[in-house]
Each structure stands twice: as structure tokens, then as C-alpha cells.
Design an enzyme around this catalytic site. Structure first.
Site, PDB file in Angstrom:
ATOM      1  CE1 TYR A 121     -39.225  54.798  15.138  1.00 20.22           C
ATOM      2  CE2 TYR A 121     -38.587  54.759  17.449  1.00 20.22           C
ATOM      3  CZ  TYR A 121     -38.246  54.789  16.114  1.00 20.22           C
ATOM      4  OH  TYR A 121     -36.925  54.814  15.747  1.00 20.22           O
ATOM      5  CG  ASP A 124     -32.245  51.235  21.338  1.00 17.54           C
ATOM      6  OD1 ASP A 124     -33.284  51.242  20.649  1.00 17.54           O
ATOM      7  OD2 ASP A 124     -31.204  51.801  20.981  1.00 17.54           O
TER       8      ASP A 124
END
Length: 369
Positions: free
Chosen positions: A251, A173
Site C-alpha cells: 500500500y 492480513d
């Protein structure tokens, strides 16, 4: 359609169920094709599964045709008769995650759930269990499709595909969350934009964001105020993003700012895993004691959890607190439409194969739910 959730006692399972309750006519013109009739929860901790089932029951109250929910006695019971298996487990629980974080930090490297040494440790612990599940699927549910949402998603999906072949679909997601936030920052409806995302899951870059043939990304990258309005813009900073010419997944901050994020993690009073172990432990205790208020307790804990997501990276970059729009990212609510589209894909594949290998023959399709 019957859906089994491996990791059915997981905290975020109600996000999937809530999405199943809100299938719109536009998303599913053929209601029978897209409708989920039953959700089966399987979790090695039956107490957690019961708590989550009480949350789902409260969500379903007053909703016509809400999917029935049952708790499986064992793995084979959960898999048998399933059309789709949604795998979202945490092998070793939050205690395992804490070890994945603390062991690398003690060695002077980043301990994070899906990247670096922490991600490798998590994968080594998870893949053997994932392969056991794949073997049981082949034995008792050979026609079922597996939707993998277990981290590290790429590693686990690849491992399970070696046992189940093309019947494994890996989802994440995080990219769609980035697209939605970027679209809003550019003043566009997230549902109306096209996009180009290069990479896989957490490790990727948004390189285009188009609306009616026009790329909105260059204008967004040139607008300091717009970049400061959403998570990734504040996390990486305007100058760095303009140098890249793209929007990295959040990330990637663990790589681009490795020293800073490591320093922030080592300075923090607790790791993300320790926070979740404490917070989720309190939720399951409170919800088990007050099942009639389980949904209320869950909603409060969910908001607190989302507001603190990525705190280490924000501390390293000076990104501040999460904005309300940042909380509207991907989440598992995105998974339910994936399941519905996958169901259509299965039927389409069956019809294509029938036409290819038995041209001229009568074909009948039965959708059971």
C-alpha cells in the site's frame, strides 16, 4: 466457542469459515479450547447472508464437527451469547466504495479504499456504525471480545476501543502476507521465520527476516531474480528497495509513486470498486439462482478477484500480472488462528487476575462451546 460475523454476507466470509474447518492438533492441542461450535452471520442484506450460508454449507459437507451456521434476525440477536464478534463490514456497500474512489479522482487526488481521501471518506461513513455496534455489544454481550477487520482498520479499531476498552483487537492480513511472500522468495519456510515489521497495518515496512538467528533480508535485497519473484519486489523495483533497505507494504506504493498511481487510476476504464460491484453482483445473482453450485461459483469469482487485486499499482509500476505465489498472501484465513489464540488469552487473563486478586482461593474454569 460462539463466533458472530458482522458483515456475514461479505464475499470473503468463506475464507474465515474454511480456516475454522481446518484446525490442526498442533494449532489447538486442547480441541475444546480452540473449537468454534457455532457461527452466526449478520448482514443488513438477508439475501446476501443466505447466499454465503449456502457456500459455507457446501464447505462443511463431510467435515466432522463443522461449526453450525445460522443467520441472525437482527443485530441484538447476532450479538447475544457470542464469545467473539468478528467485524468485517462495508458500510454503504460497493456503491459507497465507488463514490469514495470517484469523488477524489474528480478532484485530482487518489481515491483508494484505505489511504488518502478515499480512506478518510470511508472512515467517516463507517465509524458511526461501528460505534453503534460497540454500544449494542456493551448492552447485550458485555463479555464478548471484538475482532475488528473493517477498514480503515486503524481508525475503526481506535474508535471502537473507546467504547469497549481492551476487549477490542484490530487485525490486518496485509503484513503477514508480505512476510510469507518474502520468506518464500528468500527460500525459507514462512512458518519458520522470525520478522521485524515496523508500522501499522497497511503502512509499514519489513525490516528483518530471520531464520535460525540469521537475517535473510540483506541477501534477498541483493538478489534481483529473487526480488522479481514476488509482488512487492516487482512493484517497487530492486534499486528502490535496496535504497530503502527494507520491504514496504504494497500500500505504500500509493505514497512512493503517488503521481504514477493517480495517473493509472484516472486512465483505467473502471475503479476497483466498480469492478467489485460488477463482479460481486454477478456472483450473488448466480449463486442465488444455483445454490447447489454456490461454492463452485464462489471459488471461480474469488480467484478472479485475487488475480486483479492491486491492478492500478501494477499498471503504474509495470509490475505485470500477479504470480500464483502472490495469491497466497494473508487473506482472512489468518483470522481464525487469531480467534483461537484470543480465546486462550482470555482464559490466561482470567487466571492471572484470579491469582493476583484472590491468592490461595480455589479456581475453576469452564469452557463452553
Amino acid at each position: 466457542m460462539r463466533l458472530t460475523i458482522i458483515g456475514g454476507g461479505g464475499f470473503r466470509v468463506p475464507l474465515v469459515y474454511r480456516a475454522l474447518l481446518t484446525v490442526s492438533p498442533e494449532e489447538s492441542p486442547d480441541r475444546a479450547m480452540g473449537r468454534c461450535a457455532e457461527v452466526t452471520l449478520f448482514d443488513p442484506d438477508p439475501g446476501r447472508a443466505r447466499v454465503i450460508a449456502s457456500v459455507l454449507a457446501a464447505q462443511a459437507a463431510g467435515v466432522p464437527d463443522a461449526p453450525a451456521v445460522r443467520i441472525a434476525a437482527d443485530l441484538d440477536d447476532a450479538l447475544r451469547g457470542a464469545d467473539f464478534v468478528f467485524c468485517a463490514m462495508r458500510v454503504g456497500g460497493t456503491a459507497g466504495r465507488v463514490r469514495d474512489e470517484r469523488v477524489p479522482l474528480a478532484a485530482g487526488v487518489l481515491g483508494q479504499e484505505t489511504v488518502g481521501a478515499g480512506g478518510i471518506l470511508y472512515g467517516l461513513r463507517t465509524i458511526p456504525v461501528a460505534l453503534e455496534i460497540a454500544d449494542r455489544m456493551r448492552a447485550v454481550a458485555p463479555d464478548a471480545w471484538l475482532i475488528n477487520f473493517t477498514n480503515p482498520a486503524g481508525m475503526v479499531t481506535e474508535a471502537m476501543s473507546r467504547r469497549l476498552g481492551h476487549r477490542v483487537i484490530g487485525i490486518c492480513d496485509s503484513p503477514v502476507g508480505l512476510v510469507r511472500r518474502a520468506a518464500r522468495a528468500a527460500g525459507a519456510d514462512p512458518a519458520a521465520v522470525g520478522y521485524g515489521y515496523v508500522g501499522l497495518n497497511h503502512l509499514g515496512w519489513l525490516q528483518s527476516l530471520t531464520l535460525r538467528g540469521r537475517d535473510l533480508l540483506p541477501g534477498l535485497l541483493a538478489d534481483d531474480a529473487a526480488l522479481a519473484s514476488f509482488e512487492e519486489g516487482r512493484l517497487f523495483g530492486a534499486e528502490w528497495l535496496r535504497a530503502l533497505g527494507s520491504l514496504p507494504n504494497e500500500y505504500l506504493h500509493y505514497y512512493y509513486a503517488a503521481r504514477e498511481t493517480l495517473a493509472a487510476a484516472r486512465a483505467a476504464t473502471e475503479t476497483r470498486g466498480e469492478y467489485l460491484e460488477r463482479q460481486q453482483g454477478a456472483f450473488f445473482t448466480d449463486a442465488a439462482r444455483m445454490p447447489e453450485r454456490a461454492l463452485e461459483v464462489w471459488e471461480r469469482a474469488r480467484l478472479e478477484r485475487e488475480e486483479t487485486y492491486g491492478a492500478e499499482a501494477r499498471a503504474a509500476s509495470g509490475g505485470g500480472e500477479r504470480d500464483s505465489c502472490d495469491l497466497e498472501g494473508g487473506t482472512r484465513e489468518w483470522a481464525a488462528p487469531v480467534l483461537r489464540h484470543a480465546a486462550r488469552r482470555v482464559v490466561q487473563e482470567a487466571l492471572t487476575n484470579a491469582v493476583k486478586h484472590a491468592p490461595g482461593s480455589a479456581i475453576s474454569v469452564r469452557v463452553a462451546h
